[in-house]
Each structure stands twice: as C-alpha cells, then as structure tokens.
Design an enzyme around this catalytic site. Structure first.
Site: not given
Ligand SMILES: *Cc1c(COP(=O)(O)O)cnc(C)c1O
Length: 417
Positions: A202, A376
């Site tokens: 991710d 943060r």
């Molecule tokens: C911001 C963030 C998300 C957000 O997920 P969405 O499905 O786009 O709302 C997911 N994973 C991480 C690690 C994030 O920081």
C-alpha cells in the site's frame, strides 16, 4: 530566543534559496497566511486543476456531451492517468491503472493473489497497519471463510521472522501512517518471494513523496491513493499496480463490464481483459479523474530523487528546530530518527496532541492528529519551504510553552480528525 530564531531563519533562507524545487510552489494555490503541513492527508490544489475542471464541465460535459467518451478520450482516462503515475512509482508501462479507492483495489488484489496460491490462506500484515487495509482482509474472510483467507497480524519487528511457507500473501503499507516509518520494500519483497509469498504494498503515504521502484523490487501488486502527496483532490480515485508477469494468471473477482475483454460487445458471459484493464470495474469518475490528470502535471520532468532529497531536508530541519527550541522533551519524536527510515512526515507524541493540533490550526498551521496521542506534520516538497517549517515550529513552541491549547474549545472532537 530572538538570536536563536535569527540563526534558524538564516539556515532556512539559505536552504530555500538553493532549493531546486522552489519554483514548483507557484504551481499551487495556497491560502494566504496558512502554513499547510497536511499534504499527507489532502494535497493542496494545483492551479491547473481549476482550469481543467472548468473545461471538463463546460466544454466536455456541457457541450460535447456523450461524444466526449471518444473525442476527449474519456474512455482511456484510467490508463492515461495510470501511466502518469507509473514513473512516480517506478513502474514500466501497462501495469498501473487509475480506478476506485485503495479499499476497493485492495479487495481486488487480495482476492486475486489468494486465488493464485495453492494450499495457502494466510494473509500476513502489521498490527498497526491502516485500519481499512485490515478491514478489507476481515471482510474477505467473512465472505470466503477462514479456510481461504485468514489474517495474521504481527508487530513490525516480527514481520521478517514470520515469513514462511504457510503465508500466502504479505500485505504491508510502505510508509506507516502514524509513525512515518518506512519499510525496506526490496528486502521484504525478496524475503517473501523466497518463501513463495505474493506481496501487496500500500503506497498511500509513499506515492509522490518517496522514491519508489516497484519493478526493480519485483513487487507483485500495489495500491495507492492520489489525494495525498499526488494532490488529486478530495476523494480522487486511487490506483492499482499488477506486475506484468502476473496479468495473465491474476483474476480479480469484481467482474465489472469495464474490465471485460470487450466491454462494448455486451456479451452475457464475463471474460476478463488480459491486460491491466481487467481491474476496471464500472464507469470511471471522469470529473475527478480529469482533475487528477491535470494535478499530475506538476510532476512532469521532476526526478523523484529531488523530491526525496528535499523531503529529507525538510524533516531534518523540523527536528532541528524542535530541538533548538527545546521542544524535543515535551514532544517525543515517534518517527524514526534516521531520515532514510522515515517518509515525508514527522510525528510527535503528547497526551494533549488533539488540543495542541486544534490550537495550531486556529493559528494558521495545519497539521493533523491521529489517535491516541500523535501530532502529525506532513512535508510536501513541492510547496513547503524551510521558512514554513521554522515558523510552524516557532508557533508550536509558543502554543505548547504557554499552554494556550488548554481550552475547552480545542478539546471538542470534530467528526474528521
Ligand atoms: C489514506 C489511506 C488509505 C485510504 O483508503 P481509501 O480507500 O482511499 O479511503 C488506505 N490505506 C492507507 C495506508 C492510507 O494511509
């Protein structure tokens, strides 16, 4: 104090004067009198987005109507935008697509990766991963049962030792959203592969902020969002990366018509596209994807190395300011001390972090709070100057030392923190 401020100010001015990215700040619309240190949550507005939004509304949608799918190439926009994201994440063409959100894209790659594994059902992740990442695994378990998808959570230090032949998928966030701690993508991916494990990264807090080399690290799958360091705007669509070598075997379960090999044949049987297109589900959100497409132009001809170098300078300078302003005892650093081990943010812990954050916002310094006690600060190299970093630190010092944050109005929790 004055003398100290002056010497820090000198350091800031010199650093800003020699900054090779200094001119990029003009590409953004930044409100007067605000120091914006929350680009890691919602990137600021690139000026060009306004023009694009107006053009898409007035000309494309308003005048050319449905013909725009062809004449303005709306139909290929998920690919066009995906290919603009590709160099930012270190991917060759044909592997990155803009669509849906991180959450939905995770569901696709998790399901598809688990399906590629035989006799393995374990998804290994980190206990303090972003909740949606963990929820998507839990949701998939509720659908297919634990015999096909079982989440195992371990602490950061236990990830490497837990990579064994029982694990099907390693799912990690590259830069931790709370601490800013950065994983060694190449090493962990390689270690996982040695055990036959597929890897999903991710990139929410990495894309646009740190150098990435997905192809070189032989990453299998990745997901990311575009509203953070890629400045695509609130709720802008995310992206998905599927390594070329997997595209013929990988099958994600959201059989949308747009992911069909020939959507306009209107065949009653689903046949997945053999390309990255398979990951399209339904009709793309053209308005926000167009704005994102424009936003990405601020990355044109910029080496990610320069962005990373400036990011390190900014975070190092912030730590220096905290230390010289004698704040480092009151505000404990929760990000790694070593700049190569952290992303483009600095997190500090304080029991009144929420109230301090609200007081800062009240005085024009936008940071954010993450439960339970993290304050943060995100540093976006394209529009943050060293002088902003210093002024934010000075104001933070005044608020903390005067306990100005200690007011009922700063303790009221809003829906979004
Ligand atoms: C911001 C963030 C998300 C957000 O997920 P969405 O499905 O786009 O709302 C997911 N994973 C991480 C690690 C994030 O920081």
């Amino acid at each position: 104090m004055k003398v100290l401020h002056q010497s820090l100010q000198q350091i800031a001015c010199i650093a800003d004067n020699v900054d090779p990215l200094a001119s990029k700040r003009e590409l953004f619309d930044l409100p007067e009198g605000v120091i914006y240190l929350d680009g890691n949550s919602l990137g600021a507005l690139p000026k060009i987005c306004k023009q694009r939004a107006i053009e898409v509304i007035n000309q494309q949608w308003g005048t050319d109507l449905i013909s725009s799918w062809n004449t303005h190439n709306w139909i290929d926009l998920p690919h066009v935008v995906g290919e603009k994201i590709a160099p930012i994440i270190g991917a060759q063409a044909g592997q990155t697509l803009c669509c849906d959100s991180i959450s939905v894209n995770l569901f696709k790659v998790l399901s598809g990766a688990l399906k590629m594994q035989v006799n393995r059902s374990l998804v290994l992740s980190q206990s303090d991963n972003f909740p949606t990442d963990l929820y998507m695994v839990q949701g998939l378990t509720s659908l297919v049962g634990e015999q096909h998808c079982k989440l195992k959570l371990v602490a950061e230090d236990d990830i490497a030792p837990s990579l064994n032949s029982e694990v099907a998928v390693l799912m990690l966030t590259h830069v931790n959203f709370r601490s800013g701690c950065i994983h060694d993508m190449k090493r962990l991916t390689q270690m996982a592969h040695e055990q036959g494990i597929l890897v999903i990264w991710d990139l929410a807090h990495s894309a646009g902020a740190v150098e990435l080399a997905l192809d070189e690290c032989e990453v299998d799958f990745a997901v990311g969002c575009t509203y953070k360091y890629l400045n695509g705007g609130p709720g802008a669509p995310g992206f998905i990366y599927v390594a070329k070598r997997h595209q013929r075997h990988f099958q994600q379960p959201l059989y949308g018509w747009m992911g069909h090999a020939s959507p306009f044949a209107f065949d009653k049987h689903y046949q997945a596209s053999p390309t990255i297109s398979q990951n399209l589900t339904g009709t793309p959100a053209i308005l926000s994807m167009s704005v994102l497409d424009a936003a990405l132009s601020v990355f044109d001809n910029i080496e990610m190395r320069l962005i990373r170098e400036k990011s390190i300078k900014l975070t190092e300078f912030f730590i220096q300011c905290l230390s010289e302003l004698e704040l480092n005892e009151t505000l404990a650093l929760s990000s790694p001390q070593d700049p190569t081990k952290r992303g483009s943010q600095i997190s500090v812990a304080h029991k009144d972090a929420y109230a301090i954050c609200q007081a800062l916002i009240d005085e024009g310094v936008i940071a954010d709070f993450r439960a339970p006690d993290i304050l943060r600060f995100g540093f976006t190299p394209l529009y943050t100057r060293h002088i902003d970093v210093l002024n934010a630190a000075i104001r933070l010092g005044e608020i903390v030392n005067s306990r100005r944050y200690d007011q009922a109005r700063f303790r009221e929790k809003a829906k979004v923190t």
